[in-house]
Design an enzyme around this catalytic site. Structure first.
Site, PDB file in Angstrom:
ATOM      1  N   GLN A  17       0.820  -1.213  -0.207  1.00 25.62           N
ATOM      2  CA  GLN A  17      -0.084  -0.022  -0.147  1.00 25.62           C
ATOM      3  C   GLN A  17       0.629   1.313  -0.169  1.00 25.62           C
ATOM      4  OE1 GLN A  17      -2.591  -1.245   3.281  1.00 25.62           O
ATOM      5  NE2 GLN A  17      -3.995  -0.400   2.141  1.00 25.62           N
ATOM      6  N   ARG A  74       3.047  -0.381  13.089  1.00 26.48           N
ATOM      7  CA  ARG A  74       2.733  -1.561  12.441  1.00 26.48           C
ATOM      8  C   ARG A  74       3.194  -1.598  10.838  1.00 26.48           C
ATOM      9  NH1 ARG A  74      -2.682  -5.028  10.923  1.00 26.48           N
ATOM     10  NH2 ARG A  74      -1.424  -6.781  10.240  1.00 26.48           N
ATOM     11  N   HIS A 119       1.317  -9.785   4.177  1.00 22.87           N
ATOM     12  CA  HIS A 119       0.171  -8.927   4.158  1.00 22.87           C
ATOM     13  C   HIS A 119      -0.301  -8.908   2.539  1.00 22.87           C
ATOM     14  CE1 HIS A 119      -2.088  -5.193   6.059  1.00 22.87           C
ATOM     15  NE2 HIS A 119      -2.621  -5.729   5.204  1.00 22.87           N
ATOM     16  N   ASN A 163      -1.933 -11.278   7.971  1.00 27.78           N
ATOM     17  CA  ASN A 163      -2.843 -10.271   8.385  1.00 27.78           C
ATOM     18  C   ASN A 163      -4.226 -10.917   7.527  1.00 27.78           C
ATOM     19  OD1 ASN A 163      -3.651  -7.315   8.923  1.00 27.78           O
ATOM     20  ND2 ASN A 163      -4.296  -7.647   6.829  1.00 27.78           N
ATOM     21  N   GLU A 164      -5.248 -11.039   8.413  1.00 28.10           N
ATOM     22  CA  GLU A 164      -6.350 -11.475   7.968  1.00 28.10           C
ATOM     23  C   GLU A 164      -6.394 -12.716   7.075  1.00 28.10           C
ATOM     24  OE1 GLU A 164      -8.771  -8.036   6.393  1.00 28.10           O
ATOM     25  OE2 GLU A 164      -8.494  -6.716   8.078  1.00 28.10           O
ATOM     26  N   ASN A 306      -8.331  -7.181  13.835  1.00 28.07           N
ATOM     27  CA  ASN A 306      -8.578  -6.118  12.964  1.00 28.07           C
ATOM     28  C   ASN A 306     -10.311  -6.021  12.937  1.00 28.07           C
ATOM     29  OD1 ASN A 306      -5.773  -6.373  12.602  1.00 28.07           O
ATOM     30  ND2 ASN A 306      -6.198  -6.784  10.234  1.00 28.07           N
ATOM     31  N   TYR A 308     -13.582  -3.243  11.721  1.00 29.52           N
ATOM     32  CA  TYR A 308     -14.042  -2.076  11.373  1.00 29.52           C
ATOM     33  C   TYR A 308     -15.505  -1.804  11.472  1.00 29.52           C
ATOM     34  CZ  TYR A 308      -9.501  -1.724   8.824  1.00 29.52           C
ATOM     35  OH  TYR A 308      -8.259  -1.734   8.450  1.00 29.52           O
ATOM     36  N   GLU A 374      -5.872  -3.194  13.609  1.00 29.42           N
ATOM     37  CA  GLU A 374      -6.365  -2.394  12.642  1.00 29.42           C
ATOM     38  C   GLU A 374      -7.608  -1.938  13.109  1.00 29.42           C
ATOM     39  OE1 GLU A 374      -6.642  -3.543   8.435  1.00 29.42           O
ATOM     40  OE2 GLU A 374      -4.624  -4.438   8.604  1.00 29.42           O
ATOM     41  N   GLU A 417      -5.540   1.754  -1.590  1.00 25.00           N
ATOM     42  CA  GLU A 417      -6.494   0.909  -0.815  1.00 25.00           C
ATOM     43  C   GLU A 417      -7.112  -0.225  -1.423  1.00 25.00           C
ATOM     44  OE1 GLU A 417      -7.242   0.521   2.278  1.00 25.00           O
ATOM     45  OE2 GLU A 417      -5.840   2.054   2.883  1.00 25.00           O
TER      46      GLU A 417
END
Length: 477
Positions: A17, A74, A119, A163-164, A306, A308, A374, A417
């Protein structure tokens, strides 16, 4: 919401990113390079070839972090920047040098690096041998992790393997939205998750056995979840459906790692039962041997989450003629009442959902120490520095009552993104991508976050005791 003095505030980023330098100094291509460079895949044909140009802007990034006075940064390592073809034999020293400079700069500024090993940006060369569908990748990932521990672990004391993984498995192999864009929703996500769990466990044991005694760090995995609220808490079937939603999303990985080394009963029953009714001889959900379970159980030192948004869940009976992780769950999800819009429609901000999710983690997984790795809100990129939407989001989160040890805001700056390209921004800093020097400017939320961290919680002097009742005009005013 004052936090205990040992609380760790931070900000996040991810290699693809922000770094740019997609082929600089010997870096190999990743699956995201391959995917985004194909016209039509990302809005405006955006890609991460340059992004925030962090590969060439370590000093600018350190300046932002120093000004915020965060305790943790991070970030993730680009596997193909370190090993261009995924294997140690392809070692690229200039990639290692970049991360050494970044880590040394953080340490010099009393900022602890929290390093994500994976990631989403798999070396393309490894995707060419079927990536996470190929069990051979478990040992290849272990070799990469081992090298990173040995090279950076004298200074890095907090490692995150993946990550995820739920996003990797479902979006990458079920929906086919993110690389490698496989659309096999009935079985591929389950097979990939199986390999991810084994790869995570092996990376954990490598650290545990070879490096923990000398380096003294922590290792975990960042799992993703949205709080699932039953449509009607007085209807048992809806309550069970909401629990099932959490088991399929979070429990898929958390149950093996934090409970008993195996998948949740709700998943085993649902997928096994559907598979049988669909005429299959075996469940589409693979099974672990007793040896696997013992190897996977307990492979995280803290719980990293994480999150949202929040969804309202109701029971439905799905048709059997579709084999899919989605229909296996027998439920539907909708946005919660009272949720605030963000620039990402499926990520509406719901302040009370985070608190319920954290309490669920405490009850379900034995009161672990929790790091929120996150959490944030997207705004339209037309919003440059006056991001009252994100200020509202930050002000309406109350994290007390659970053993939360750290909070990592998403993200340090606007960046590429993923599937949204540069059309939305999560950053505390605005980045002008139209300017070739990618200048960074703090938004109002950066100033608010600075105050939150300085006060180790939301400053009561600003009458934030009733934070959930604040509306946008109060904040803007």
């Amino acid at each position: 919401m004052a936090m205990c003095s040992g609380f760790h505030w931070g900000v996040s980023s991810a290699a693809y990113q922000i770094e740019g330098g997609w082929n600089a100094d010997g870096k190999g291509p990743s699956v995201w390079d391959t995917f985004t460079q194909k016209p039509g895949n990302i809005p405006n044909n955006d890609n991460g070839d340059v992004a925030c140009d962090s590969y060439n802007k370590i000093d600018e990034d350190l300046h932002m972090l120093r000004a915020l006075k965060v305790k943790i940064y991070r970030f993730s390592l680009s596997w193909s920047r370190i090993f261009p073809n995924g294997y140690k034999s392809s070692l690229n020293q200039k990639g290692v040098d970049y991360y050494n400079r970044l880590i040394d700069g953080l340490i010099a500024n009393n900022i602890a690096p929290m390093v994500t090993l994976y990631h989403w940006d798999l070396p393309q060369a490894l995707q060419d041998i079927n990536g996470w569908e190929n069990p051979e990748i478990i040992n290849i990932f272990s070799e990469y992790c081992d090298f990173c521990y040995a090279t950076f672990g004298d200074r890095v004391k907090f490692w995150i393997t993946f990550n995820e993984p739920q996003t990797i498995a479902w979006s990458g192999y079920g929906l086919g939205q993110i690389p490698p864009n496989v659309k096999q929703p009935g079985d591929a996500p389950y097979k990939v998750a199986h390999n991810l769990l084994k790869a995570h466990a092996q990376a954990y044991h490598t650290y545990d056995e070879k490096y923990r005694a000398s380096q003294g760090g922590l290792i975990s995995i960042s799992l993703n979840a949205e709080w699932a609220e039953p449509l009607d808490v007085d209807v048992p079937r809806e309550v069970v459906a909401a629990d099932r939603a959490l088991q399929f999303q979070l429990g898929w990985f958390a149950h093996p790692i934090f409970k008993n080394g195996d998948y949740p009963d709700a998943m085993k029953w649902q997928v096994g039962n559907k598979s049988e009714l669909q005429g299959l001889t075996d469940s589409r959900l693979p099974s672990f041997t007793d040896q696997d379970k013992a190897f996977i159980q307990g492979t995280a030192d803290v719980f990293c989450i994480n999150t949202y948004t929040t969804k309202v869940v109701r029971h439905v009976t799905s048709r059997l003629n579709i084999e899919s992780y989605q229909t296996d769950q027998d439920l539907e999800k909708d946005n919660a009442d009272g949720s605030e819009n963000t620039a990402v429609n499926e990520q509406k901000a719901v302040a009370w959902g985070l608190r319920r999710l954290l309490n669920r983690l405490r009850e379900e997984y034995g009161d672990p120490e929790i790091y929120i790795t996150e959490n944030g809100a997207a705004t339209d990129t037309a919003i440059t520095v006056d991001d009252t939407d994100r200020i509202f989001f930050l002000k309406t989160h109350n994290l007390d009552g659970v053993r939360v040890k750290g909070y990592i805001a998403t993200s340090l700056m606007d960046s590429f993104e993923w599937l949204k390209g540069y059309t939305v921004g999560y950053g505390l800093h605005y980045v002008n991508f139209k300017d070739s020097s990618q200048p960074r400017t703090p938004k109002r939320s950066a100033h608010l976050y600075f105050d939150i961290m300085r006060n180790n919680g939301f400053p009561l002097s600003q009458h934030l005791g009733q934070i959930c009742s604040y509306c946008f005009k109060d904040i803007a005013g």
